[in-house]
Design a protein around this motif. Structure first.
Motif, short mmCIF file in Angstrom:
data_model
loop_
_atom_site.label_atom_id
_atom_site.label_comp_id
_atom_site.label_asym_id
_atom_site.label_seq_id
_atom_site.Cartn_x
_atom_site.Cartn_y
_atom_site.Cartn_z
N GLU A 1 0.73 -1.26 0.12
CA GLU A 1 -0.18 -0.11 0.10
C GLU A 1 0.80 1.39 0.12
O GLU A 1 0.57 2.30 0.53
CB GLU A 1 -1.04 0.04 1.10
CG GLU A 1 -1.94 -1.12 1.08
CD GLU A 1 -3.04 -1.16 2.30
OE1 GLU A 1 -2.68 -0.07 2.99
OE2 GLU A 1 -3.70 -2.24 2.48
N THR A 2 1.93 1.26 -0.52
CA THR A 2 2.85 2.50 -1.04
C THR A 2 3.04 2.67 -2.59
O THR A 2 2.98 1.47 -3.14
CB THR A 2 4.23 2.41 -0.08
OG1 THR A 2 4.82 1.18 -0.49
CG2 THR A 2 3.93 2.15 1.26
N TRP B 1 5.33 0.38 -7.77
CA TRP B 1 6.56 0.50 -8.85
C TRP B 1 7.26 -0.87 -9.13
O TRP B 1 7.80 -1.22 -10.11
CB TRP B 1 7.41 1.65 -8.38
CG TRP B 1 6.78 2.95 -8.35
CD1 TRP B 1 5.52 3.29 -8.89
CD2 TRP B 1 7.24 4.11 -7.71
NE1 TRP B 1 5.29 4.66 -8.49
CE2 TRP B 1 6.33 5.20 -7.86
CE3 TRP B 1 8.50 4.46 -6.83
CZ2 TRP B 1 6.33 6.40 -7.27
CZ3 TRP B 1 8.57 5.49 -6.44
CH2 TRP B 1 7.70 6.68 -6.47
N VAL B 2 7.66 -1.38 -7.79
CA VAL B 2 8.18 -2.67 -7.87
C VAL B 2 7.46 -3.52 -8.62
O VAL B 2 8.04 -4.51 -9.33
CB VAL B 2 8.79 -3.12 -6.49
CG1 VAL B 2 9.39 -4.59 -6.31
CG2 VAL B 2 9.88 -2.38 -5.95
N ASN B 3 6.30 -4.01 -8.36
CA ASN B 3 5.48 -4.98 -8.99
C ASN B 3 5.24 -4.76 -10.42
O ASN B 3 5.11 -5.69 -11.22
CB ASN B 3 4.02 -5.04 -8.18
CG ASN B 3 4.17 -5.96 -6.84
OD1 ASN B 3 4.19 -7.18 -6.94
ND2 ASN B 3 3.99 -5.16 -5.88
N LEU C 1 14.71 -3.46 -7.07
CA LEU C 1 15.47 -3.59 -5.93
C LEU C 1 16.88 -3.85 -6.01
O LEU C 1 17.33 -4.68 -7.06
CB LEU C 1 14.67 -4.46 -4.90
CG LEU C 1 13.40 -4.20 -4.41
CD1 LEU C 1 12.82 -5.57 -3.78
CD2 LEU C 1 13.37 -2.89 -3.56
N LEU C 2 17.79 -3.72 -4.99
CA LEU C 2 19.18 -4.05 -5.28
C LEU C 2 19.06 -5.18 -4.55
O LEU C 2 18.50 -5.79 -3.70
CB LEU C 2 20.22 -3.09 -4.20
CG LEU C 2 20.36 -1.55 -4.40
CD1 LEU C 2 21.33 -0.94 -3.69
CD2 LEU C 2 20.50 -1.42 -6.22
N THR C 3 20.16 -6.14 -4.88
CA THR C 3 20.31 -7.61 -4.37
C THR C 3 21.25 -7.25 -3.32
O THR C 3 21.69 -6.20 -3.09
CB THR C 3 21.14 -8.21 -5.43
OG1 THR C 3 22.72 -7.83 -5.79
CG2 THR C 3 20.42 -8.63 -6.93
N PRO C 4 21.28 -8.34 -2.33
CA PRO C 4 21.95 -8.21 -1.08
C PRO C 4 23.44 -7.62 -1.25
O PRO C 4 23.95 -7.01 -0.72
CB PRO C 4 21.91 -9.53 -0.26
CG PRO C 4 20.61 -9.78 -0.76
CD PRO C 4 20.26 -9.40 -2.29
N PRO C 5 24.24 -8.31 -2.42
CA PRO C 5 25.43 -7.83 -2.73
C PRO C 5 25.51 -6.49 -3.20
O PRO C 5 26.58 -5.94 -2.56
CB PRO C 5 26.11 -8.68 -3.79
CG PRO C 5 25.14 -10.24 -3.47
CD PRO C 5 23.77 -9.58 -3.19
N ARG D 1 14.57 -11.12 2.43
CA ARG D 1 13.15 -11.11 2.27
C ARG D 1 12.53 -10.34 1.07
O ARG D 1 13.29 -9.71 0.41
CB ARG D 1 12.03 -10.34 3.31
CG ARG D 1 12.62 -9.07 3.49
CD ARG D 1 12.00 -8.42 4.94
NE ARG D 1 12.90 -8.61 5.78
CZ ARG D 1 12.68 -8.38 7.21
NH1 ARG D 1 11.33 -7.57 7.51
NH2 ARG D 1 13.57 -8.54 7.88
N GLY D 2 11.61 -11.11 0.38
CA GLY D 2 10.98 -10.32 -0.95
C GLY D 2 9.65 -9.77 -0.73
O GLY D 2 9.42 -9.43 0.61
#
Length: 289
Positions: free
Chosen positions: A207-208, A213-215, A221-225, A287-288
């Motif tokens: 709900e943001t 935008w991500v969906n 998103l950045l990967t953990p590395p 987490r995704g």
């Protein structure tokens, strides 16, 4: 105590007496934030605030820390804030610090004299969100202020004698702005030289606008590395003597803590070790959506 809606506080206020001075956030349009979406911003009636402090005195025998919630207590009239702080001092003589969130807007309309008086009456520190030093990132995330203004307001707080704690968010620029976000954020911290620097890691909340935008694929998103790479770049370019640097939020993949005039090399080694051995990262942070 009486609370309206969800109440949020910084990690360092875990053992504080929390009293709502305002409800919600006076800005409340940041694209990444879901904290105060369930309530409309309002200034709580002063007598209710004072009554909560009187009730707390009957319940708690010892209060060392007080946090004035919600998202922007500094937006109240200065005279009312003086009354609140005088009440805290009278009811809780053992109290050692009073803190609150503050926005660049609420700091701007406070005069230097008002800020100094607030400090004299016991408001020892405010928490302010920088989020990013990169104006392109701030504009996309609807922060409502550019980095120059946020830096100016941070300096204004420090000149009043109050301590300043500033937060930013790793990954907020995505891959496109990863390097600029790290370098400009470090530069903004350096210009403010706050007592405390706190880094969060971007979490996507339902709900943001960011969630949408991500969906839909318009924000990656950045990967953990990549988060580690961005974090290293930021820490490498920090030059804020005496500032305490913390990555101790639940969102962070890696826990870091140190002072920037003594522990930088140790923090960089910790990041390098994690980059070579990703098992060092907190598993709960993978987490995704």
């Amino acid at each position: 105590m009486r609370y309206y809606g969800d109440v949020y506080r910084p990690p360092s206020e875990a053992r504080s007496l929390i009293v709502q001075v305002t409800y919600g956030c006076s800005h409340n349009t940041c694209a990444f934030c879901s904290m105060y979406k369930a309530k409309r911003f309002a200034v709580r009636p002063l007598e209710e605030v004072l009554e909560d402090f009187r009730m707390a005195r009957q319940v708690y025998p010892h209060v060392e820390k007080v946090f004035l919630a919600d998202g922007d207590a500094l937006v109240r009239r200065a005279s009312e804030l003086y009354t609140i702080l005088d009440t805290v001092r009278a009811l809780f003589p053992e109290c050692q610090r009073v803190t609150s969130y503050a926005s660049p807007s609420s700091i701007r309309f406070r005069t230097p004299e008002e800020l100094r008086t607030l400090r004299e009456k016991g408001l020892t520190m405010v928490y302010m969100g920088l989020e990013s030093g990169c104006d392109q990132v701030l504009k996309r995330m609807r922060k409502g202020h550019m980095s120059g203004e946020i830096v100016e307001m941070g300096r204004k707080v420090r000149e009043s004698g109050m301590a300043l704690s500033v937060t930013a968010i790793t990954g907020l620029g995505g891959p496109e702005w990863m390097e600029r976000h790290a370098l400009d954020t470090a530069a903004a911290f350096n210009a403010m030289n706050p007592e405390y620097i706190g880094m969060l890691t971007l979490m996507v909340e339902p709900e943001t606008p960011l969630y949408d935008w991500v969906n839909e694929g318009s924000f990656q998103l950045l990967t953990p590395p990549q988060v580690l790479t961005e974090t290293r770049l930021l820490v490498e370019h920090l030059d804020s003597p005496g500032s305490v640097f913390r990555m101790n939020h639940a969102s962070n993949y890696l826990s870091l803590r140190g002072t920037l005039n003594g522990d930088r090399e140790a923090m960089l080694r910790t990041i390098d070790q994690a980059e070579h051995d990703l098992s060092r990262l907190r598993p709960e942070s993978w987490r995704g959506l």
